[in-house]
Enzyme design. Structure first.
Site, PDB file in Angstrom:
ATOM      1  N   ARG A 149       0.836  -1.214   0.000  1.00  0.00           N
ATOM      2  CA  ARG A 149       0.000   0.000   0.000  1.00  0.00           C
ATOM      3  C   ARG A 149       0.866   1.258   0.000  1.00  0.00           C
ATOM      4  O   ARG A 149       0.592   2.209  -0.723  1.00  0.00           O
ATOM      5  CB  ARG A 149      -0.938   0.022   1.221  1.00  0.00           C
ATOM      6  CG  ARG A 149      -2.099  -0.953   1.133  1.00  0.00           C
ATOM      7  CD  ARG A 149      -3.195  -0.606   2.140  1.00  0.00           C
ATOM      8  NE  ARG A 149      -2.697  -0.525   3.492  1.00  0.00           N
ATOM      9  CZ  ARG A 149      -2.476  -1.581   4.282  1.00  0.00           C
ATOM     10  NH1 ARG A 149      -2.737  -2.775   3.855  1.00  0.00           N
ATOM     11  NH2 ARG A 149      -2.006  -1.405   5.514  1.00  0.00           N
ATOM     12  N   LYS A 170     -12.761  14.955   3.827  1.00  0.00           N
ATOM     13  CA  LYS A 170     -13.845  14.298   3.097  1.00  0.00           C
ATOM     14  C   LYS A 170     -14.591  13.333   3.994  1.00  0.00           C
ATOM     15  O   LYS A 170     -13.987  12.663   4.835  1.00  0.00           O
ATOM     16  CB  LYS A 170     -13.267  13.524   1.906  1.00  0.00           C
ATOM     17  CG  LYS A 170     -14.334  13.110   0.899  1.00  0.00           C
ATOM     18  CD  LYS A 170     -13.960  11.858   0.143  1.00  0.00           C
ATOM     19  CE  LYS A 170     -14.344  10.628   0.948  1.00  0.00           C
ATOM     20  NZ  LYS A 170     -14.231   9.368   0.177  1.00  0.00           N
ATOM     21  N   GLU A 227     -19.884  14.406   0.794  1.00  0.00           N
ATOM     22  CA  GLU A 227     -20.089  13.353  -0.215  1.00  0.00           C
ATOM     23  C   GLU A 227     -21.288  12.468   0.115  1.00  0.00           C
ATOM     24  O   GLU A 227     -21.148  11.460   0.816  1.00  0.00           O
ATOM     25  CB  GLU A 227     -18.822  12.491  -0.343  1.00  0.00           C
ATOM     26  CG  GLU A 227     -18.952  11.386  -1.386  1.00  0.00           C
ATOM     27  CD  GLU A 227     -17.701  10.500  -1.507  1.00  0.00           C
ATOM     28  OE1 GLU A 227     -16.758  10.702  -0.727  1.00  0.00           O
ATOM     29  OE2 GLU A 227     -17.694   9.618  -2.366  1.00  0.00           O
ATOM     30  N   LYS A 245     -19.480  16.637  -3.245  1.00  0.00           N
ATOM     31  CA  LYS A 245     -19.003  15.477  -4.022  1.00  0.00           C
ATOM     32  C   LYS A 245     -20.159  14.505  -4.209  1.00  0.00           C
ATOM     33  O   LYS A 245     -20.363  13.599  -3.392  1.00  0.00           O
ATOM     34  CB  LYS A 245     -17.825  14.806  -3.314  1.00  0.00           C
ATOM     35  CG  LYS A 245     -17.319  13.548  -4.018  1.00  0.00           C
ATOM     36  CD  LYS A 245     -15.969  13.081  -3.488  1.00  0.00           C
ATOM     37  CE  LYS A 245     -15.580  11.747  -4.112  1.00  0.00           C
ATOM     38  NZ  LYS A 245     -14.206  11.342  -3.815  1.00  0.00           N
TER      39      LYS A 245
HETATM   40  C1  5MM Z   1     -17.176   6.616  -3.683  1.00  0.00           C
HETATM   41  O1  5MM Z   1     -15.832   6.476  -3.410  1.00  0.00           O
HETATM   42  C2  5MM Z   1     -15.048   7.677  -3.436  1.00  0.00           C
HETATM   43  C3  5MM Z   1     -14.731   8.078  -4.830  1.00  0.00           C
HETATM   44  O2  5MM Z   1     -14.082   6.987  -5.454  1.00  0.00           O
HETATM   45  P1  5MM Z   1     -14.585   6.491  -6.876  1.00  0.00           P
HETATM   46  O3  5MM Z   1     -14.264   7.597  -7.853  1.00  0.00           O
HETATM   47  O4  5MM Z   1     -13.790   5.236  -7.114  1.00  0.00           O
HETATM   48  O5  5MM Z   1     -16.062   6.229  -6.768  1.00  0.00           O
HETATM   49  C4  5MM Z   1     -13.744   7.409  -2.677  1.00  0.00           C
HETATM   50  O6  5MM Z   1     -13.191   8.589  -2.191  1.00  0.00           O
HETATM   51  C5  5MM Z   1     -13.975   6.451  -1.548  1.00  0.00           C
HETATM   52  O7  5MM Z   1     -14.664   7.112  -0.552  1.00  0.00           O
HETATM   53  C6  5MM Z   1     -12.613   5.945  -1.132  1.00  0.00           C
HETATM   54  O8  5MM Z   1     -12.134   5.095  -2.138  1.00  0.00           O
HETATM   55  C7  5MM Z   1     -12.581   5.274   0.221  1.00  0.00           C
HETATM   56  O9  5MM Z   1     -13.513   4.294   0.311  1.00  0.00           O
HETATM   57  P2  5MM Z   1     -13.639   3.450   1.692  1.00  0.00           P
HETATM   58  O10 5MM Z   1     -14.892   2.661   1.498  1.00  0.00           O
HETATM   59  O11 5MM Z   1     -12.429   2.585   1.779  1.00  0.00           O
HETATM   60  O12 5MM Z   1     -13.728   4.405   2.824  1.00  0.00           O
END
Ligand code: 5MM
Length: 342
Positions: free
Chosen positions: A46, A136, A177, A219
């Protein structure tokens, strides 16, 4: 609250036709993405993946801000340079995901509520000292038989508003978001109705909570047919439905609307953003931009696959995807801009 600082940060995040890179996957989500490509699900992998991202040459040409995860904001390159410094040196504003993930909503089978408000004031103060200038928080709204309930929409909107107020108190720009998921066989019209209700409720709660709209970013999801809906509208129809919905419910004081990609293919997410800007940009009160994770990262991760020798090619594809999205902000994207591998 420092209103001028918040306004300046929010404006910088949407300036110059750049957008946001959501590299804030939790450990579980990143491990899932790695597992799909047989990449080892380790701390080292990671860190290496995120070093590949933050050190990608030219990333700052298209990316204004990067949303980090708790472990990532503390990470450094293998040469010992903190990721936050690498980003700032590249002209990219560091941000941080501060929600603590989803839990089942009591009394509402199949619905989710986002946790993480406990101790948030203290965590925001620490993230600010670590260099975060925006944050966020994601709420998830699931479409299905009889859901979403009014209770789920109101509770998530209220929590988003409390989070946003705490961020602004700390001098941190909140990205709000509320994601209406695209999983399911629902129609575009159903997504439109729910998205409109969710956003209307979110802005009602933000107002009640005295969140300064000039110092935040929304968002949202695009207005889309469900992934398994038999009728899939055209790119232009999606652009029209999305912009029409936003115009009804997003106040003009908000500086930017930064879409998530939500599981759309990378190229389709960009084409849809492009159509919105090509058709409407001149008459919109806010910037229409991107805050993509998968639609920027996935093509690059498919090249990298955890192999050092692939790092340079993966970085090139990552920056190419970011630049395609910058072009979409101008309504100038074409599929021919995509750098194909091999
Ligand atoms: C909806 O997910 C967010 C935007 O990513 P995509 O463009 O892939 O849809 C993204 O910021 C999301 O919140 C993160 O990947 C973190 O997700 P988790 O579920 O691990 O908190």
């Amino acid at each position: 609250m420092r209103p001028q600082q918040l306004i300046e940060t929010a404006r910088a995040l949407v300036a110059d036709d750049k957008g946001l890179l959501a590299m804030d996957e939790s450990v579980a989500t990143e491990d899932k993405r790695f597992a799909e490509l047989n990449i080892p699900q380790t701390d080292d992998a990671r860190r290496a993946w995120r070093e590949l991202i933050v050190t990608a040459p030219g990333l700052g040409e298209a990316i204004s801000g990067a949303i980090l995860f708790d472990e990532t904001i503390r990470h450094s390159t293998k040469d010992g340079i903190p990721f936050v410094k690498v980003l700032i040196d590249a002209g990219i504003i560091p941000g941080i995901k501060v929600d603590a993930g989803l839990t089942d909503m009591a009394g509402h089978p199949g619905e989710k509520i986002t946790s993480g408000l406990d101790g948030l004031r203290e965590r925001l103060a620490e993230y600010s000292t670590l260099g975060a200038r925006f944050a966020k928080w994601r709420a998830e709204i699931i479409l299905g038989d009889g859901i979403p309930s009014r209770a789920c929409i109101e509770a998530n909107a209220q929590i988003l508003a409390l989070y946003a107020a705490l961020c602004q108190e700390a001098g941190i720009v909140p990205i709000v978001e509320p994601e209406v998921l695209m999983e399911g066989d629902h129609s575009l019209e159903r997504c439109r109705e729910v998205t409109e209700e969710v956003l209307q409720t979110v802005f009602d709660k933000l107002y009640t909570q005295r969140v300064m709209l000039e110092g935040m970013i929304l968002k949202p999801n695009m207005v889309l047919p469900g992934l398994t809906c038999p009728i899939q509208e055209t790119v232009d129809e999606v652009a029209d439905a999305t912009v029409t919905t936003l115009l009804r419910v997003v106040p003009a004081a908000v500086p930017g609307v930064a879409f998530l990609s939500g599981g759309q293919s990378a190229e389709l997410a960009t084409a849809r953003l492009n159509a919105m800007n090509a058709r409407f940009k001149a008459r919109l009160p806010w910037a229409l931009t991107f805050s993509f994770a998968r639609a920027i990262e996935e093509p690059a991760m498919e090249i990298w696959r955890g192999v050092d020798a692939n790092t340079h090619a993966a970085q090139q594809r990552l920056v190419n995807r970011a630049l395609c999205n910058r072009a979409a902000r101008r309504g100038e994207y074409a599929a021919s801009m995509e750098a194909k591998q091999g």
